[in-house]
Design an enzyme around this catalytic site. Sequence first.
Site, mmCIF file in Angstrom:
data_model
loop_
_atom_site.group_PDB
_atom_site.id
_atom_site.type_symbol
_atom_site.label_atom_id
_atom_site.label_comp_id
_atom_site.label_asym_id
_atom_site.label_seq_id
_atom_site.Cartn_x
_atom_site.Cartn_y
_atom_site.Cartn_z
ATOM 1 N N GLY A 56 0.807 -1.212 0.000
ATOM 2 C CA GLY A 56 0.000 0.000 0.000
ATOM 3 C C GLY A 56 0.844 1.267 0.000
ATOM 4 N N HIS A 57 2.178 1.095 0.033
ATOM 5 C CA HIS A 57 3.083 2.256 0.036
ATOM 6 C C HIS A 57 3.824 2.407 -1.291
ATOM 7 C CE1 HIS A 57 2.258 2.353 4.243
ATOM 8 N NE2 HIS A 57 2.883 1.217 4.483
ATOM 9 N N HIS A 219 -0.279 4.963 7.329
ATOM 10 C CA HIS A 219 -1.222 3.843 7.340
ATOM 11 C C HIS A 219 -2.614 4.328 7.675
ATOM 12 C CE1 HIS A 219 2.754 2.278 8.492
ATOM 13 N NE2 HIS A 219 2.446 1.340 7.641
#
Lengths: 332, 214
Positions: A56-57, A219
């Site tokens: 997700g990064h 996050h």
Amino acid sequence: MKKIINSPEQVVEEMLQGAVLAHPGYLRRVEGFQVLVRANTPVEGKVALVSGGGSGHEPSHGGYVGKGMLDGAVAGAVFTSPTPDQVYEAIKVVDGGQGVLLVIKNYTGDIMNFEMAAELAEADGIKVDRVVVNDDVAVENSTWTTGRRGIAGTVFIHKIAGAKAETGAELAEVKRVAEKVVTNVRSMGMAISPCTVPAAGKPSFTLDETEVEIGMGIHGEPGTHRESLRPADETVEHLLNKITADLPFGSGDEVAVMVNGLGATPLMELYIANRKVAEMLAEKNITVAKTYVGNFMTSLEMAGFSITLLKLDEELKQLLLAPADTPALVQV
Amino acid sequence: MANCLIAAVEAIGAAIASNKEVLTSLDAAIGDADHGINMARGFQAVSGKLSTLAQTADAATVLKTVGMTLITTVGGASGPLYGTAFLRAAAAGQGKNTLSPSDVGNMLAAAIAGIKERGKAVRGEKTMLDALEPAYEAFKSAEQQGRSLVECLAAARESALDGVMFTKSIIATKGRASYLGERSLGHQDPGATSAYLIIAALEEFCRSQEQREE
């Protein structure tokens, strides 16, 4: 939730497959694992660098696998540290006999999982050492908390420690340089809209139309406070002042700058932010050796950005400016 | 032995699965919104692994399988912590074919010691330990009074719930919620909550077994 995916369960697997197909010259998949390594790994006689974390990064961390940066990247579930067996596999595959440096962001889970992997690898006789990145100034440091989070500054550790490893330096030397970067790098971010973890299906937080979160983590975890959206220059001023006061950075310093998008921020807005960063640094008589503007350490589709400053000395500057050839960062 | 313990672990898995969203939303408030998702994924994998175990497996083998599976499928902080807990409980239950309340107490103590060592945390930092340590103390005191396993677990469950509620009143100093400082006040810790759910599921399972035997 509206996402271009097939199923939440398959996002990491299908992303890794797509990444390898896009960059066959750079990347190879370790069969059966969520691990991307250099196509030509292991590089004999070179200390190997392994990083990773939750997915997700992107482009972190697989995008930085290549010459001059990482040897391996381990992809956990979205926003979730990879498990020890995955990290252990990456270490085994990339070790070229000179040992492996783990670049870990300072989160409880990441540290525990990477530590367990290091214990497994050490039991095999592989030399393993680690560096923990904690560049986020939004979170107050103190001995009784977990400490600061690791965010976009991590990319500078990949770049500089990676360049050092290419010179044939020993593990202890690569680690020393990596730690020098950690000591001299500071970041802070903010978000104007949330992100949705695919498996969760809904945003992990909500912000009103005019509300922003200052000090946002990568996050979707909350930052220091919420406030009303202000003009870009005022937001930059707030973040940059926190950063420069922290190290501190001062007149006569030379720095590298990273203006990092969190996933859904137009490059237009990042450049607008960078304009103010450059102006403020000039006012403070801080010289900019190199500027990076773009998406380096994202948070899915979160809109917002972070600023990172790295104070350079001659050694760090040379290594920063050294060549790199990876899917997400090419420097000649 | 294996049958009963596997069914107990399945009961824990069912409790986690049905509280997946509760755990995730608790985590969303002070963490990164994945606790329920990760735990559910882990216990689903555990269920698959346990179905391949021989019926003759002893307590240690079952618990070791649970621990290893959690470590390799959960990720985050919960994976190493709960994984280590089950591995330590396995070691404490080595060679046992029946589990007395005192055996279960020893396994719980070993599990908690493992969590503290791996997580470098102590009670009062807004973590799973705030549910587990009071639960263990209540279990131990019931056990020393000669209570049955179900009664010991009931006492543990009550104290675990008190511990969960207590986490609302304290600031997190470990784990991702610690980044929030005072903003973590008022929120119930997701790790303490999952620890409570595990103990409650164990109690319920043992009670149902006891009733079947009657």
